[in-house]
Design an enzyme around this catalytic site. Sequence first.
Site, mmCIF file in Angstrom:
data_model
loop_
_atom_site.group_PDB
_atom_site.id
_atom_site.type_symbol
_atom_site.label_atom_id
_atom_site.label_comp_id
_atom_site.label_asym_id
_atom_site.label_seq_id
_atom_site.Cartn_x
_atom_site.Cartn_y
_atom_site.Cartn_z
ATOM 1 N N LYS A 96 -1.199 8.244 5.064
ATOM 2 C CA LYS A 96 -2.050 7.596 4.218
ATOM 3 C C LYS A 96 -3.419 7.527 4.988
ATOM 4 O O LYS A 96 -3.459 6.987 5.884
ATOM 5 C CB LYS A 96 -1.585 6.216 4.045
ATOM 6 C CG LYS A 96 -2.651 5.297 3.132
ATOM 7 C CD LYS A 96 -1.966 3.988 2.830
ATOM 8 C CE LYS A 96 -2.952 3.106 1.925
ATOM 9 N NZ LYS A 96 -3.616 2.360 2.799
ATOM 10 N N ALA A 184 -5.172 -1.470 -2.658
ATOM 11 C CA ALA A 184 -5.970 -2.603 -2.480
ATOM 12 C C ALA A 184 -6.535 -3.428 -3.162
ATOM 13 O O ALA A 184 -6.704 -3.019 -4.256
ATOM 14 C CB ALA A 184 -6.903 -1.850 -1.476
ATOM 15 N N GLY A 185 -6.278 -4.844 -3.041
ATOM 16 C CA GLY A 185 -7.082 -5.791 -4.013
ATOM 17 C C GLY A 185 -6.240 -6.487 -5.026
ATOM 18 O O GLY A 185 -6.492 -7.404 -5.642
ATOM 19 N N THR A 207 -0.912 -7.594 1.340
ATOM 20 C CA THR A 207 -1.310 -9.236 1.812
ATOM 21 C C THR A 207 -0.611 -9.912 0.528
ATOM 22 O O THR A 207 -0.310 -11.044 0.826
ATOM 23 C CB THR A 207 -3.073 -9.247 1.511
ATOM 24 O OG1 THR A 207 -3.389 -8.207 2.634
ATOM 25 C CG2 THR A 207 -3.298 -10.587 1.935
#
Length: 257
Positions: A96, A184-185, A207
């Site tokens: 990645k 992401a996000g 996350t």
Amino acid sequence: MLELYQTSLRSRLLLGSARYSSPAVLGAAVRAAETQIVTVSLRREGAGERSGQGFWSLVRELGVRVLPNTAGCHSVKEAVTTAHMAREVFGTPWIKLEVIGEDDTLQPDVFALVEAAGILSTEGFEVFPYTTEDLVVAERLLSAGCRVLMPWGSPIGSGRGLNNLFGLRALRAHFPEVPLIIDAGIGVPSHAALALEQGFDAVLINTAVAQARDPVLMAQAFRQAVDAGRAAYMAGPIEARDVAQPSTPVIGTAFRG
């Protein structure tokens, strides 16, 4: 089935391995997510021999594939060097590829990203580039040898979901045959469901699961959301309308004059 570099996968949920409170919680979250791919930072796992051995023991127990990443790299040289180290440590050609260009948003440096992707592809790596939704950059990455793209939904760890839905839809439409993984996000399961509803092939979550009050329950929720989003996409959602359309037909029904 999801096909990534000639590898068939049943799960469309990838899980990051950072920021969990303990290896036990990570393992339980991976099981609840039913993921088949876990990303790992070489720098974090290589910080100490004992921690690296612990992670490998967990990976073998869980039976998942590892997708090493070049997290924290800010230059082509740094990213390429880290990728070579990751291939030696983890024994996989998968990488990645992250090349960060801006510290506040952690936006990728797309110029360095394309250059690094070209170098690594020629050296036998199977590159998963963390990129933006830019169509020109996507074309350059594919020309450089990438067969998978990982556009961001919003800044890493922000939990804002899909910031530029128009741009992401355009990306999906322009590259219908390329596996696209939202990276992401993503903050809540509904963000993941929306991504799959738009035709994206998978999502990568870290996350939002690791920092949840109950990571295991959140991992399960994301698994269900991804399954629901994919099913909705395959079922063919109705198009949004500007005016109402009655769901109950009125033709042939009795009425009073």
